[in-house]
Design a protein around this motif. Structure first.
Motif, short mmCIF file in Angstrom:
data_model
loop_
_atom_site.label_atom_id
_atom_site.label_comp_id
_atom_site.label_asym_id
_atom_site.label_seq_id
_atom_site.Cartn_x
_atom_site.Cartn_y
_atom_site.Cartn_z
N MET A 187 0.78 -1.22 0.00
CA MET A 187 0.00 0.00 0.00
C MET A 187 0.82 1.28 0.00
SD MET A 187 -2.73 1.60 -0.29
CE MET A 187 -3.79 0.18 -0.45
N PRO A 188 1.97 1.36 0.68
CA PRO A 188 2.72 2.63 0.61
C PRO A 188 3.13 3.03 -0.80
CG PRO A 188 3.47 1.34 2.47
CD PRO A 188 2.53 0.46 1.69
N ASN A 189 3.15 2.09 -1.75
CA ASN A 189 3.47 2.47 -3.13
C ASN A 189 2.42 3.39 -3.72
OD1 ASN A 189 5.89 1.13 -3.42
ND2 ASN A 189 4.99 -0.73 -4.26
N THR A 190 1.16 3.09 -3.49
CA THR A 190 0.07 3.87 -4.10
C THR A 190 -1.09 4.03 -3.12
OG1 THR A 190 -0.88 1.85 -5.03
CG2 THR A 190 0.60 3.12 -6.45
N PRO A 191 -0.91 4.76 -2.05
CA PRO A 191 -2.02 4.93 -1.10
C PRO A 191 -3.18 5.68 -1.75
CG PRO A 191 -0.23 6.44 -0.58
CD PRO A 191 0.29 5.52 -1.64
N GLY A 192 -4.38 5.16 -1.54
CA GLY A 192 -5.55 5.82 -2.09
C GLY A 192 -5.97 7.03 -1.29
N THR A 193 -5.56 7.09 -0.05
CA THR A 193 -5.87 8.23 0.82
C THR A 193 -4.66 8.49 1.71
OG1 THR A 193 -6.78 6.84 2.59
CG2 THR A 193 -8.32 7.61 0.91
N LEU A 194 -4.62 9.67 2.33
CA LEU A 194 -3.66 10.00 3.38
C LEU A 194 -4.42 10.57 4.56
CD1 LEU A 194 -0.70 11.69 1.42
CD2 LEU A 194 -0.74 9.42 2.45
N ARG A 195 -4.03 10.16 5.76
CA ARG A 195 -4.73 10.63 6.95
C ARG A 195 -4.06 11.84 7.58
NH1 ARG A 195 -5.58 5.43 10.63
NH2 ARG A 195 -3.50 4.91 9.84
N ARG A 196 -2.92 12.26 7.02
CA ARG A 196 -2.24 13.47 7.47
C ARG A 196 -1.84 14.27 6.24
NH1 ARG A 196 0.64 12.97 12.71
NH2 ARG A 196 2.14 14.43 11.80
N PRO A 197 -1.70 15.58 6.37
CA PRO A 197 -1.23 16.37 5.20
C PRO A 197 0.17 15.93 4.80
CG PRO A 197 -2.14 17.79 6.93
CD PRO A 197 -2.01 16.43 7.53
N PRO A 198 0.49 16.00 3.53
CA PRO A 198 1.85 15.65 3.10
C PRO A 198 2.86 16.61 3.70
CG PRO A 198 0.63 16.65 1.31
CD PRO A 198 -0.36 16.40 2.41
N PRO A 199 4.04 16.13 4.04
CA PRO A 199 5.05 17.01 4.65
C PRO A 199 5.60 18.00 3.64
CG PRO A 199 5.99 14.86 4.18
CD PRO A 199 4.52 14.74 3.89
N SER A 200 6.10 19.12 4.13
CA SER A 200 6.78 20.07 3.26
C SER A 200 8.17 19.53 2.94
CB SER A 200 6.89 21.43 3.96
OG SER A 200 7.74 21.31 5.10
N CYS A 201 8.81 20.12 1.94
CA CYS A 201 10.12 19.61 1.52
C CYS A 201 11.19 19.82 2.58
CB CYS A 201 10.53 20.26 0.20
SG CYS A 201 10.60 22.05 0.24
N GLN A 202 10.97 20.78 3.52
CA GLN A 202 11.95 21.01 4.57
C GLN A 202 11.70 20.15 5.81
OE1 GLN A 202 10.14 23.65 3.28
NE2 GLN A 202 11.69 24.40 1.83
N GLN A 203 10.58 19.49 5.85
CA GLN A 203 10.16 18.78 7.06
C GLN A 203 10.67 17.34 7.05
OE1 GLN A 203 5.93 18.78 7.53
NE2 GLN A 203 5.94 17.36 9.26
N GLU A 204 11.31 16.94 8.14
CA GLU A 204 11.72 15.55 8.28
C GLU A 204 10.54 14.72 8.77
OE1 GLU A 204 15.14 14.95 10.64
OE2 GLU A 204 16.42 16.30 9.46
#
Length: 296
Positions: A187-204
């Motif tokens: 599933m991590p290859n193609t998740p159909g949903t995300l339960r958190r906002p995607p991280p910014s490019c500076q965020q670890e």
């Protein structure tokens, strides 16, 4: 698009050579479209359960994609050229698709030459022109503005258009569809949903945050159940070249079909030899596995 092509083709007289040529490539087209409406795109169905877009978002996305679709995208040689991938190494889709396109085109070209004595016969075939006009103007909603032919004036144009249809109903669908479960079962290859906002490019991102972002077990199960079904053909297989509902009779069409089948067998052998040497095989355009129609 397949629905529009199938509807228009069914309206051709049964004895028309285009109807006879294309009929096997629309096997189950109406059936699977109805199933999709009833179980995938119905309110509260799998698309609503398993994807962030949901039913309404998916319908909007499909509508936009249809309006942006061009004829060149569906013709393999032009598509490869426009995407500038002709020289990309180890691009197995390109290599296999080009060979399949050439094999289909050679067969279709022979059939067109058999049934149409010359370019004038194509241009004067009123039933053919009305079939094409329905596809272009109604099925593709102004497809002429995106390069789709709304009139065919010669045998090469007709052969190319028919090749595009057969390729899309068989090889293109196999390339898009058949590897879904192989890739997306993790599933991590193609998740159909995300339960958190995607991280910014500076965020670890920590492993814990990644796990908290992935779909819920319920959404994952719904999507995997769908992929497990749609990624593999069920029932009696009908590989490309089988012509399960072949209406074409006579020595000349049979000879052309036999030549086509030999070409497909040669392509299949090449792909299987190549795949034996690959750590990650690419079997999806092996003609022995490519179904002649979108049957799932």
């Amino acid at each position: 698009m397949g629905w529009a092509l199938a509807v228009a083709t069914q309206r051709l007289p049964a004895g028309h050579p285009v109807h006879q040529l294309l009929l096997p490539h629309f096997r189950f087209t109406f059936h699977i479209n109805i199933l999709a409406r009833d179980t995938l795109l119905n309110p509260g169905g799998i698309i609503d359960q398993a994807t962030a877009l949901g039913r309404e978002g998916t319908l909007e996305l499909v509508a936009r994609a249809t309006q942006a679709l061009t004829y060149r995208e569906l013709c393999v040689p032009e598509d490869i050229q426009d995407r500038e991938v002709a020289e990309v190494p180890n691009y197995h889709y390109r290599d296999d698709a080009l060979q399949l396109w050439d094999a289909i085109h050679s067969w279709v070209q022979g059939m067109v030459q058999l049934f149409y004595a010359g370019d004038q016969a194509v241009a004067q075939d009123q039933e053919l022109q009305e079939w094409l006009q329905e596809i272009c103007e109604r099925g593709l909603r102004g497809g002429g503005q995106r390069g789709f032919p709304c009139q065919l004036c010669c045998r090469p144009e007709l052969a190319k258009f028919l090749t595009m249809i057969i390729f899309c109903c068989s090889a293109r669908h196999a390339a898009v569809n058949s590897g879904q479960y192989d890739f997306a079962a993790w599933m991590p290859n193609t998740p159909g949903t995300l339960r958190r906002p995607p991280p910014s490019c500076q965020q670890e991102v920590t492993p814990e945050e990644l796990l908290q972002s992935l779909p819920s077990p319920e959404a994952t199960a719904a999507l995997l159940a769908l992929l497990a079904v749609v990624s593999y053909e069920g029932g009696q297989p009908h590989p490309l070249g089988t012509r399960a509902e072949d209406l074409l009779r006579g020595a000349a069409p049979r000879q052309l079909l036999d030549t086509f089948r030999r070409s497909l067998a040669s392509i299949s052998q090449r792909i299987q030899r190549r795949n034996q040497a690959l750590d990650l095989p690419y079997p999806y355009l092996d003609p022995a596995r490519v179904q002649e129609s979108v049957a799932i």
